[in-house]
Scaffold this active site. Structure first.
Site, PDB file in Angstrom:
ATOM      1  N   PRO A 120     -32.349   9.809  -5.919  1.00 39.24           N
ATOM      2  CA  PRO A 120     -32.432  10.224  -7.670  1.00 39.24           C
ATOM      3  C   PRO A 120     -33.550  10.275  -7.806  1.00 39.24           C
ATOM      4  O   PRO A 120     -34.344   9.246  -8.713  1.00 39.24           O
ATOM      5  CB  PRO A 120     -31.030   9.520  -8.309  1.00 39.24           C
ATOM      6  CG  PRO A 120     -31.159   8.169  -7.025  1.00 39.24           C
ATOM      7  CD  PRO A 120     -31.652   8.863  -5.838  1.00 39.24           C
ATOM      8  N   CYS A 121     -34.194  11.469  -7.492  1.00 37.24           N
ATOM      9  CA  CYS A 121     -36.292  11.482  -7.479  1.00 37.24           C
ATOM     10  C   CYS A 121     -36.175  11.634  -8.782  1.00 37.24           C
ATOM     11  O   CYS A 121     -37.535  11.016  -9.826  1.00 37.24           O
ATOM     12  CB  CYS A 121     -36.792  11.732  -6.768  1.00 37.24           C
ATOM     13  SG  CYS A 121     -36.318  13.863  -6.211  1.00 37.24           S
ATOM     14  N   HIS A 122     -35.180  12.394 -10.035  1.00 40.95           N
ATOM     15  CA  HIS A 122     -35.722  12.755 -11.360  1.00 40.95           C
ATOM     16  C   HIS A 122     -35.627  11.451 -11.666  1.00 40.95           C
ATOM     17  O   HIS A 122     -35.980  11.440 -13.475  1.00 40.95           O
ATOM     18  CB  HIS A 122     -34.405  13.485 -11.435  1.00 40.95           C
ATOM     19  CG  HIS A 122     -32.881  12.995 -11.198  1.00 40.95           C
ATOM     20  ND1 HIS A 122     -33.097  13.119  -9.812  1.00 40.95           N
ATOM     21  CD2 HIS A 122     -32.156  11.939 -11.970  1.00 40.95           C
ATOM     22  CE1 HIS A 122     -31.106  12.284 -10.448  1.00 40.95           C
ATOM     23  NE2 HIS A 122     -30.877  11.974 -11.520  1.00 40.95           N
TER      24      HIS A 122
END
Length: 157
Positions: A120-122
């Site tokens: 989950p880089c977001h």
């Protein structure tokens, strides 16, 4: 390497992987034919992504095999520890990895994450709370953060 192309609320996504795990998930900015028969190796990934988008899944359970440098892999492993619905700043992520001076390198590794949503880089934002950088576009980052927000604004009409 097997691959498939699926439709998501954020656009067409291409998933690739093999017996070693899912290697990449990328949003395509072009039209490509959707896969009608999902390869068995990718079926769990497709099912879990669909469940995520339906708010039925908050944590993925897949064998992953992203390709990157040792540092990138370390950053991506740290990203996986960010809980659903939470955010962290690039600075805090650099501190968590033990080197506050590595903030740019951390941001660069974050931007090269090949496993959109699953890693989950977001969930990484600017220290001031701003949305900064997202390979899939800031509109998609905002959509994902809104999707994961447990206090979603409900329509009155």
């Amino acid at each position: 390497m097997e691959s498939c192309v699926i439709e998501t609320p954020l656009g067409i996504a291409k998933i690739t992987g093999d017996n070693d795990g899912i290697a990449s998930i990328k949003i395509l900015d072009c039209t490509e034919s959707l896969t009608t028969n999902i390869p068995t190796l990718l079926l769990a990934c497709v099912n879990q992504l669909n469940a995520y988008f339906k708010n039925e899944l908050k944590s993925f359970n897949l064998k992953l095999n992203p390709k990157g440098t040792d540092f990138q892999l370390k950053v991506w492993q740290a990203l996986e520890t960010i809980p659903y619905g939470k955010t962290i700043s690039y600075l805090d992520l650099a501190k968590q990895l033990g080197d506050v001076k590595a903030i740019r390198a951390v941001a660069n590794a974050n931007g090269k994450n090949p496993l959109w949503i699953i890693i989950p880089c977001h969930r990484v934002i600017g220290s001031d709370g701003s949305l900064t950088g997202y390979a899939g576009g800031l509109h998609r980052k905002q959509w994902l953060l809104n999707h994961e927000n447990e206090y979603k604004q409900q329509s009155l009409f």
